[in-house]
Design an enzyme around this catalytic site. Sequence first.
Site, PDB file in Angstrom:
ATOM      1  N   LYS A  45      31.555  36.615  32.095  1.00  0.00           N
ATOM      2  CA  LYS A  45      32.115  37.057  32.957  1.00  0.00           C
ATOM      3  C   LYS A  45      32.181  36.230  34.126  1.00  0.00           C
ATOM      4  O   LYS A  45      30.559  35.616  34.531  1.00  0.00           O
ATOM      5  CB  LYS A  45      32.174  38.206  34.167  1.00  0.00           C
ATOM      6  CG  LYS A  45      32.500  39.063  35.141  1.00  0.00           C
ATOM      7  CD  LYS A  45      34.099  39.071  34.977  1.00  0.00           C
ATOM      8  CE  LYS A  45      34.287  39.382  36.421  1.00  0.00           C
ATOM      9  NZ  LYS A  45      36.053  39.162  36.413  1.00  0.00           N
ATOM     10  N   GLY A  72      39.900  40.668  41.965  1.00  0.00           N
ATOM     11  CA  GLY A  72      39.635  40.411  42.865  1.00  0.00           C
ATOM     12  C   GLY A  72      37.695  39.620  42.561  1.00  0.00           C
ATOM     13  O   GLY A  72      36.942  39.745  43.370  1.00  0.00           O
ATOM     14  N   ASN A 125      34.647  28.181  37.313  1.00  0.00           N
ATOM     15  CA  ASN A 125      35.828  28.435  37.403  1.00  0.00           C
ATOM     16  C   ASN A 125      36.653  28.297  38.593  1.00  0.00           C
ATOM     17  O   ASN A 125      36.196  28.297  39.632  1.00  0.00           O
ATOM     18  CB  ASN A 125      36.135  29.770  37.143  1.00  0.00           C
ATOM     19  CG  ASN A 125      37.137  30.758  37.520  1.00  0.00           C
ATOM     20  OD1 ASN A 125      38.800  29.720  37.410  1.00  0.00           O
ATOM     21  ND2 ASN A 125      37.119  32.292  37.352  1.00  0.00           N
ATOM     22  N   CYS A 128      40.806  30.613  39.105  1.00  0.00           N
ATOM     23  CA  CYS A 128      40.776  32.488  39.679  1.00  0.00           C
ATOM     24  C   CYS A 128      42.408  32.322  40.584  1.00  0.00           C
ATOM     25  O   CYS A 128      42.082  31.679  41.989  1.00  0.00           O
ATOM     26  CB  CYS A 128      39.900  33.163  40.313  1.00  0.00           C
ATOM     27  SG  CYS A 128      40.743  34.855  40.223  1.00  0.00           S
ATOM     28  N   ASN A 190      44.151  28.456  32.691  1.00  0.00           N
ATOM     29  CA  ASN A 190      43.801  30.624  33.624  1.00  0.00           C
ATOM     30  C   ASN A 190      45.304  31.314  33.840  1.00  0.00           C
ATOM     31  O   ASN A 190      46.273  30.440  33.332  1.00  0.00           O
ATOM     32  CB  ASN A 190      42.360  30.177  35.026  1.00  0.00           C
ATOM     33  CG  ASN A 190      42.289  31.421  35.186  1.00  0.00           C
ATOM     34  OD1 ASN A 190      42.337  32.199  35.500  1.00  0.00           O
ATOM     35  ND2 ASN A 190      40.588  30.982  35.698  1.00  0.00           N
TER      36      ASN A 190
HETATM   37  O1  RRO Z   1      38.612  38.318  38.423  1.00  0.00           O
HETATM   38  C1  RRO Z   1      39.482  37.877  38.497  1.00  0.00           C
HETATM   39  O2  RRO Z   1      40.400  38.766  39.550  1.00  0.00           O
HETATM   40  C2  RRO Z   1      39.862  36.913  37.834  1.00  0.00           C
HETATM   41  C3  RRO Z   1      38.991  35.740  37.686  1.00  0.00           C
HETATM   42 BR1  RRO Z   1      37.574  35.320  38.402  1.00  0.00          BR
HETATM   43  C4  RRO Z   1      40.284  34.530  37.054  1.00  0.00           C
HETATM   44  O3  RRO Z   1      39.151  33.122  37.032  1.00  0.00           O
HETATM   45  N1  RRO Z   1      41.575  34.858  36.407  1.00  0.00           N
HETATM   46  C5  RRO Z   1      41.389  35.837  37.037  1.00  0.00           C
HETATM   47  O4  RRO Z   1      43.036  36.295  36.277  1.00  0.00           O
HETATM   48  N2  RRO Z   1      41.726  36.749  37.596  1.00  0.00           N
END
Ligand code: RRO
Length: 303
Positions: A45, A72, A125, A128, A190
């Site tokens: 994660k 989030g 990452n 997001c 992503n």
């Molecule tokens: O945690 C999220 O809401 C999330 C992440 Br970190 C991401 O890189 N891509 C996504 O679709 N959700």
Amino acid sequence: MVDISTSISGIKLKNPTMLAAGILGETGDSLLKIAKSGAGALVTKSIGVEPREGHPNPTFVETEHGILNAMGLPNPGIESYEEEVKKALKAGIPVIGSIFGGNIEEFELLATKMEEYGVDAIELNLSCPHAKGYGAELGHDKEKVEEITKAVKEKVKIPIFVKLSPNVSNISEFAKTVEKAGGDGIVAINTLRAMAINAELAKPILSNAIGGYSGPGIKPIGLRCVYEIKASTNLPIIGVGGILSGKDAVEYIMAGASAVQIGSGVYYKGEGIFAEICQQIREFMETHGYGKIEEMVGIAGKR
Ligand code: RRO
């Protein structure tokens, strides 16, 4: 017998399937379970400096051709994640530590910790699509992508892969920036910025209104991104976006990916998807006369 092993920047994988970040990656036990079901590598994660609860519910909704999420960035924070990484490493397959930060210093700290914990590579990452101050807010700025990649590269010895956003007009420019900054590979893509509306309530379904779209509906976009990145850089690519079958994986490989990640596919088909995709890749290769994965990498781009 065909050989479905592959490698990414010196990291050897027994097969080209990896668990994508954000899916069952919050604990060492869930990561171990995915390893047992046949994945070639695990991505954690996305982990930040402090624990975060993420957005309030609803954070997830299935739509006609894919899934919308706005989790989030919920995560336990880097300090307490050590235990989970150590557990996941017992699987004996490569573990890639996904990290997100709000500035260079946070990325440096997170990458250093992940390396100390023993991960095989870092996934930055920078993509997001719906977290204020993180992810795509940095990843849509080429200078920031360059600065963060360079800074992390100087801090750790293990390979750095950068997960890019498809929500830009020219993804290959971002891939070239990563290459220039010394990054070791690209993860594409992503999720796409998207939303769902509840017509009865006349309001957005997700509490955050906007979320990230994944699953079968985004496969053609992921393929296009991998294809364009392959044509413009020499970096190895990990393809992700809507892969549910061996044929989907082969398409990504032919577009230019050396390995693939499965995220929404685990939601649709369960943990058995890794072994199923590997078997289907083997069958495809046998039927079509391919002996090794690398024979297929990028062949759709060669004229
Ligand atoms: O945690 C999220 O809401 C999330 C992440 Br970190 C991401 O890189 N891509 C996504 O679709 N959700």
